[in-house]
Structure formats: C-alpha cells, structure tokens
Enzyme design. Structure first.
Site, short mmCIF file in Angstrom:
data_model
loop_
_atom_site.label_atom_id
_atom_site.label_comp_id
_atom_site.label_asym_id
_atom_site.label_seq_id
_atom_site.Cartn_x
_atom_site.Cartn_y
_atom_site.Cartn_z
N CYS A 12 0.76 -1.15 -0.24
CA CYS A 12 0.01 0.20 -0.01
C CYS A 12 0.77 1.23 -0.10
O CYS A 12 2.20 1.19 0.05
CB CYS A 12 -0.85 0.05 1.33
N HIS A 38 5.51 -6.63 8.12
CA HIS A 38 5.72 -7.98 8.37
C HIS A 38 5.97 -8.81 7.18
O HIS A 38 5.02 -9.58 6.77
CB HIS A 38 4.09 -8.21 8.86
N GLU A 122 -0.57 -0.08 15.87
CA GLU A 122 -1.41 1.40 15.46
C GLU A 122 -2.28 1.87 16.54
O GLU A 122 -2.17 3.05 16.98
CB GLU A 122 -1.96 1.05 14.35
N THR A 158 -6.80 2.71 11.12
CA THR A 158 -6.88 2.98 9.68
C THR A 158 -7.37 1.67 8.95
O THR A 158 -7.84 1.85 7.61
CB THR A 158 -5.51 3.50 9.16
#
Ligand code: SF4
Length: 273
Positions: A12, A38, A122, A158
């Site tokens: 992304c 990861h 996050e 997100t």
C-alpha cells in the site's frame, strides 16, 4: 494455466513510502523500531542494505531510529530524543492523521473512542496520542455498553472495515449530545480484500502471497479459502505443481506488506506450469 492478478494487491502507499524512507537512510547506523513490515524477506533485504532492526531502544546507543508505518506514541519520540538518537519518521500519513485527531479530541475535552483492535500496535499508538485515556472498542456490544458522556470523540484504526465502523458508530450516537466522528479509515485494506474476494470467486486456485506473521495477508487467505482452494505462501519456492492438477485458472493476491519482486516470482513460476 491462466494466471490472474487481483486488481489491488501488494504494497500500500504507506508501506511503499516507509520502505523508501528506510532505504534512503541505509547507512549501517539506522534501525527500525520493530520490523518495518511483517515480511521476513523484505526485512532481510533491508538488513543487507544497511537498515537493522531493534526491538527495544536499549539496544541502541547511537545512530538513527526509523519509526515504521504503524507509528508510535509520543513517549517513544521523547525517549529517542533523550538518548541523543536521530529520528526518521516513516509513520504513514493516514496513521498520523488518526493519532493527531485523537490528540486534538482529547485536548478539547472529549472522551475519546478508538474503533479497532486493542492489541494492534497502531491502535496502541493512537491511544497514547490521546493521552492514554481513550477507550478502544472492538465490537458493537462494547459500544452498546459504553456509558453516557458529555463530549464524545470517535476515531478509528486505519484498517477497520467501513461497515464495521458504521455499525459501531450507530450504537454510539445515543451516548452523548456532543459527538464528533473523525473517520480515519484508509481504503487500502478493503480494496485488497474486495479484489481478492472477486478473484477467488472466478478461479480454481488462489495463491495468497505474504508473511505468515502478516495479519492482513492471513485475512486475505481466509477470505479466499471461503471461495476456492487457497494456499498462503511467503515465496515462490513453496509452490507445488500438485496444487494445480485439473486447474485452468489460478489467481494471485498479496498483502499490503508483500514486496513486488516476490509477487512477480510467484506469477512467473505459475505461468511456467
Ligand atoms: S494500510 Fe493504509 S494506513 Fe496502513 S500503512 Fe497502508 S496506506 Fe497507511
């Protein structure tokens, strides 16, 4: 055998950006705090180029700490500065927006809710930006049980699915007369999931490429497995010809942390079968 790639797959925007920032600081003295993504193959490649990995700040006494795309709480920035280390911030701008939204809500007197997974790094970072006083909600039941309050501010992890976000928000609307909802969702995850869903319904076999420690890749594999025979692999070397007996069409997708070169190797190996 026909080989089809999912419409959206692989890195992304935030991961691409973080990798390129890390590469720009590959000087043998820079380390990411935790693996940058990861994906063990990418982490090894970066190590070879001069970007190490530390799990704890105590492992470093000089050099540059690279903050990964998931982001960290404000205390970590302070700790890095207190140690006299340099900071390179590769936090994804979408994550940064969620962190700063939580901070702003908290400083304006709102009780902050974060919609997301309690144990995700996050979410932990967003919580810290909210001054540590936010509540993380994972389910509609948790939202239902949330007490009434004067001012309620909502942000999200997100990668939360839009539909899940909306269901939880619907339960929260009655909890306060002054409610601010900041929709801090990024579409990358949902795009990859819905493209994988579409493709898995049209092929005989799906290959899902990405780290076994990558939550978003594992989720893609689960989605595909509900629709066709699916294999979760990290590299092309794992592919076995027996998987494709009597198969005419194979689909390939990959998590947001899977590098392009690994996807290409998988594609080429399938095309040669
Ligand atoms: S999934 Fe979205 S928020 Fe997360 S790193 Fe990628 S672009 Fe950023």
């Amino acid at each position: 055998m026909e080989v089809v790639l999912a419409e959206y797959l692989g890195f992304c925007y935030g991961v691409k950006r973080a990798i390129s920032i890390a590469k720009a600081h590959a000087d043998g003295k820079s380390c990411t705090l935790g693996p940058i993504i990861h994906n063990p193959q990418m982490v090894e490649r970066l190590k070879a180029e001069g970007v190490g990995v530390i799990e704890n700040l105590s492992e470093m006494s000089e050099g540059t700490v690279i903050i990964r795309s998931h982001g960290v709480g404000p205390q970590i920035y302070s700790k890095i500065q207190a140690k006299g280390l340099k900071i390179v911030d590769a936090t994804c701008p979408h994550v940064k927006k969620a962190q700063l939204s939580a901070k702003e809500l908290s400083e304006s007197g709102y009780s902050v809710i974060i919609i997301g997974e309690k144990n995700h790094p996050e979410v932990k970072s967003i919580l810290e930006w909210a001054g540590g006083a936010a509540t993380v909600l994972e389910t509609e039941a948790e939202a239902e049980n949330f007490a009434q309050c004067k001012k309620l501010g909502v942000v999200s992890q997100t990668t939360v699915a839009e539909a899940h976000f909306q269901k939880i928000v619907a339960r929260l609307l009655s909890k306060s007369k002054d409610i601010r909802i900041l929709r801090t969702i990024c579409t990358a995850t949902e795009q990859r999931q819905s493209a994988a869903m579409d493709l898995a319904a049209k092929v005989d076999v799906m290959l899902v490429v990405g780290g076994r420690n990558s939550a978003n890749t594992t989720k893609l594999a689960k989605i595909c497995a509900e629709r066709c025979k699916t294999y979760h692999i990290e590299t092309a070397a794992e592919i076995s010809p027996e998987w494709f007996v009597q198969s005419k069409k194979v689909g390939i997708t990959a998590g947001a942390s899977t590098p392009d070169w690994i996807i290409r190797e998988v594609q080429i190996k399938c095309q040669r079968m």
